[in-house]
Enzyme design. Structure first.
Site, mmCIF file in Angstrom:
data_model
loop_
_atom_site.group_PDB
_atom_site.id
_atom_site.type_symbol
_atom_site.label_atom_id
_atom_site.label_comp_id
_atom_site.label_asym_id
_atom_site.label_seq_id
_atom_site.Cartn_x
_atom_site.Cartn_y
_atom_site.Cartn_z
ATOM 1 N N HIS A 1 1.166 7.214 -1.667
ATOM 2 C CA HIS A 1 0.344 7.673 -0.557
ATOM 3 C C HIS A 1 1.198 7.906 0.690
ATOM 4 O O HIS A 1 1.004 8.895 1.407
ATOM 5 C CB HIS A 1 -0.765 6.660 -0.257
ATOM 6 N N HIS B 1 0.052 -2.370 -1.591
ATOM 7 C CA HIS B 1 1.485 -2.143 -1.431
ATOM 8 C C HIS B 1 2.056 -3.194 -0.498
ATOM 9 O O HIS B 1 1.375 -3.684 0.400
ATOM 10 C CB HIS B 1 1.779 -0.766 -0.821
#
Length: 147
Positions: A65, A113
């Site tokens: 992302h 993450h």
């Protein structure tokens, strides 16, 4: 992001900005194979997902992302800077920076993450973006100086 990419490409083609459309397409097409290759190379597991916000599968490093956001919004800013009057340039840059920052932060807040994954996504995305912008500028300057 795929739908927005296609719409932007279509608008550029309809307005006959063929060079910008080509550079846009090359930059966008490179996102998935480059980021997937890096993930396969590093094979870092994701953070534990006992929080219930969101579950992601696949490798964590670097953040896809973050990589995609910096390339997408960086190239979008470049296209808009080439096409819009100077008075809009600060707003375009501020918007791109804000979107990239929010997307990276959201990946950490959602705990899918680590901070280092997002930073690695930014750095690797910036490297690809630099190659694409360098190529776009080389092409633009080369064609503008030829008779």
């Amino acid at each position: 992001m795929a739908a927005a990419t296609a719409v932007i490409l279509a608008v550029l083609l309809l307005r006959r900005h063929l060079r910008l459309a080509t550079c846009w397409a090359i930059a966008m097409v490179g996102i998935v194979p480059i980021n997937s290759g890096l993930k396969a190379l590093f094979q870092r597991p994701r953070p534990l997902d006992n929080h219930g916000f969101m579950v992601e599968h696949g490798w964590s490093f670097p953040s896809g992302h973050a990589f995609g956001a910096i390339v997408f919004y960086g190239m979008l800013a470049y296209v808009l800077l080439r096409l819009l009057p100077h008075r809009w340039h600060r707003w375009v840059i501020a918007g791109a920076v804000a979107m990239v920052g929010v997307i990276g932060l959201s990946r950490i807040v959602l705990q899918v993450h680590y901070f280092s994954d997002v930073m690695a996504g930014y750095v690797s995305g910036m490297a690809w973006l630099a190659v694409c912008l360098g190529g776009a500028e080389w092409w633009r300057l080369r064609t503008s100086t030829q008779p």
